[in-house]
Design a protein around this motif. Structure first.
Motif, PDB file in Angstrom:
ATOM      1  N   ALA A 102      -5.619  26.446  46.159  1.00 51.55           N
ATOM      2  CA  ALA A 102      -4.744  27.353  46.912  1.00 51.55           C
ATOM      3  C   ALA A 102      -3.370  26.718  47.044  1.00 51.55           C
ATOM      4  O   ALA A 102      -3.230  25.491  47.025  1.00 51.55           O
ATOM      5  CB  ALA A 102      -5.323  27.632  48.293  1.00 51.55           C
ATOM      6  N   GLN A 103      -2.391  27.567  47.225  1.00 52.90           N
ATOM      7  CA  GLN A 103      -1.025  27.105  47.469  1.00 52.90           C
ATOM      8  C   GLN A 103      -0.872  26.751  48.939  1.00 52.90           C
ATOM      9  O   GLN A 103      -1.274  27.524  49.812  1.00 52.90           O
ATOM     10  CB  GLN A 103      -0.010  28.189  47.094  1.00 52.90           C
ATOM     11  CG  GLN A 103       0.030  28.504  45.614  1.00 52.90           C
ATOM     12  CD  GLN A 103       0.440  27.291  44.794  1.00 52.90           C
ATOM     13  OE1 GLN A 103       1.473  26.695  45.035  1.00 52.90           O
ATOM     14  NE2 GLN A 103      -0.386  26.908  43.849  1.00 52.90           N
ATOM     15  N   LEU A 104      -0.295  25.599  49.200  1.00 48.10           N
ATOM     16  CA  LEU A 104      -0.010  25.192  50.575  1.00 48.10           C
ATOM     17  C   LEU A 104       1.252  25.878  51.068  1.00 48.10           C
ATOM     18  O   LEU A 104       2.125  26.238  50.258  1.00 48.10           O
ATOM     19  CB  LEU A 104       0.167  23.672  50.638  1.00 48.10           C
ATOM     20  CG  LEU A 104      -1.089  22.862  50.330  1.00 48.10           C
ATOM     21  CD1 LEU A 104      -0.746  21.386  50.187  1.00 48.10           C
ATOM     22  CD2 LEU A 104      -2.128  23.066  51.417  1.00 48.10           C
ATOM     23  N   PRO A 105       1.401  26.042  52.369  1.00 43.20           N
ATOM     24  CA  PRO A 105       2.608  26.694  52.901  1.00 43.20           C
ATOM     25  C   PRO A 105       3.868  25.855  52.676  1.00 43.20           C
ATOM     26  O   PRO A 105       4.961  26.409  52.586  1.00 43.20           O
ATOM     27  CB  PRO A 105       2.319  26.860  54.385  1.00 43.20           C
ATOM     28  CG  PRO A 105       1.174  25.966  54.690  1.00 43.20           C
ATOM     29  CD  PRO A 105       0.436  25.724  53.423  1.00 43.20           C
ATOM     30  N   ASN A 106       3.717  24.536  52.574  1.00 41.91           N
ATOM     31  CA  ASN A 106       4.864  23.645  52.358  1.00 41.91           C
ATOM     32  C   ASN A 106       4.508  22.613  51.303  1.00 41.91           C
ATOM     33  O   ASN A 106       3.375  22.126  51.253  1.00 41.91           O
ATOM     34  CB  ASN A 106       5.226  22.904  53.652  1.00 41.91           C
ATOM     35  CG  ASN A 106       5.592  23.858  54.765  1.00 41.91           C
ATOM     36  OD1 ASN A 106       6.512  24.647  54.638  1.00 41.91           O
ATOM     37  ND2 ASN A 106       4.839  23.813  55.849  1.00 41.91           N
ATOM     38  N   ALA A 107       5.483  22.258  50.475  1.00 47.12           N
ATOM     39  CA  ALA A 107       5.281  21.227  49.453  1.00 47.12           C
ATOM     40  C   ALA A 107       5.044  19.875  50.127  1.00 47.12           C
ATOM     41  O   ALA A 107       5.524  19.624  51.235  1.00 47.12           O
ATOM     42  CB  ALA A 107       6.493  21.162  48.529  1.00 47.12           C
TER      43      ALA A 107
END
Length: 172
Positions: A102-107
């Motif tokens: 999944a993509q995280l909300p922040n890098a």
């Protein structure tokens, strides 16, 4: 690069034979939730968190369909930055029947290296914002930044199941 382009690249990478050589590692068959004792973070007298020393580990947990897994974190900037985003609930998609991502909300900060062998229970970062939970062991030529590892991953594949799943990450 936007999220759609990252997903296209990730899917394109995924069809390479290196990622399809999965070794099935399903040892556990019990249906009882997994709960383990862990190290706790030190607090000061006024109950505020202090930075974690090099020899201490952060207490992190992963909750999947009512099952709680202890996560032993790496002592690196990526793991600390990930822990700072917790609690976090992610809808994770299955890829190759060996990982959820999944993509995280922040890098997060990265220090990627070639993994060579991915182990059941590894939690890693692909690029700077794709969190990956591996539930089977296999060889890989791709580079990841290590975040942590599920302490007792025997039932992980069974609990994650096939298809997409929602995973809650927390510090307590």
């Amino acid at each position: 690069m936007n999220v759609n382009n990252r997903m296209i690249i990730m899917m394109a990478i995924g069809i390479l034979p290196a990622l399809s050589a999965c070794a099935d590692d399903q040892n556990g068959t019990s249906n009882s939730p997994i709960v383990h004792e862990s190290l706790t973070q030190k607090t000061s007298p006024n109950n505020t968190e202090q930075p974690i020393s090099e020899k201490e580990q952060m207490n992190m947990w992963m909750m999947i369909n009512g099952y709680r897994f202890e996560v032993t974190s790496e002592d690196n900037a990526t793991a600390h930055a990930f822990a700072a985003q917790l609690p976090l609930t992610l809808d994770m998609e299955d890829l190759h029947s060996n990982e959820k991502h999944a993509q995280l909300p922040n890098a997060l900060p990265t220090n990627a290296s070639r993994a060579n062998i991915i182990h059941n229970g590894d939690i890693m970062l692909y690029g700077s914002s794709t969190l990956v939970v591996f539930y089977k062991s296999f060889s890989s030529s791709y580079s990841y930044t290590r975040i942590g590892r599920v302490s007792q991953p025997d039932q992980l594949a069974d609990v994650l199941g096939q298809g997409n799943v929602q995973i809650e990450f927390s510090r307590d």
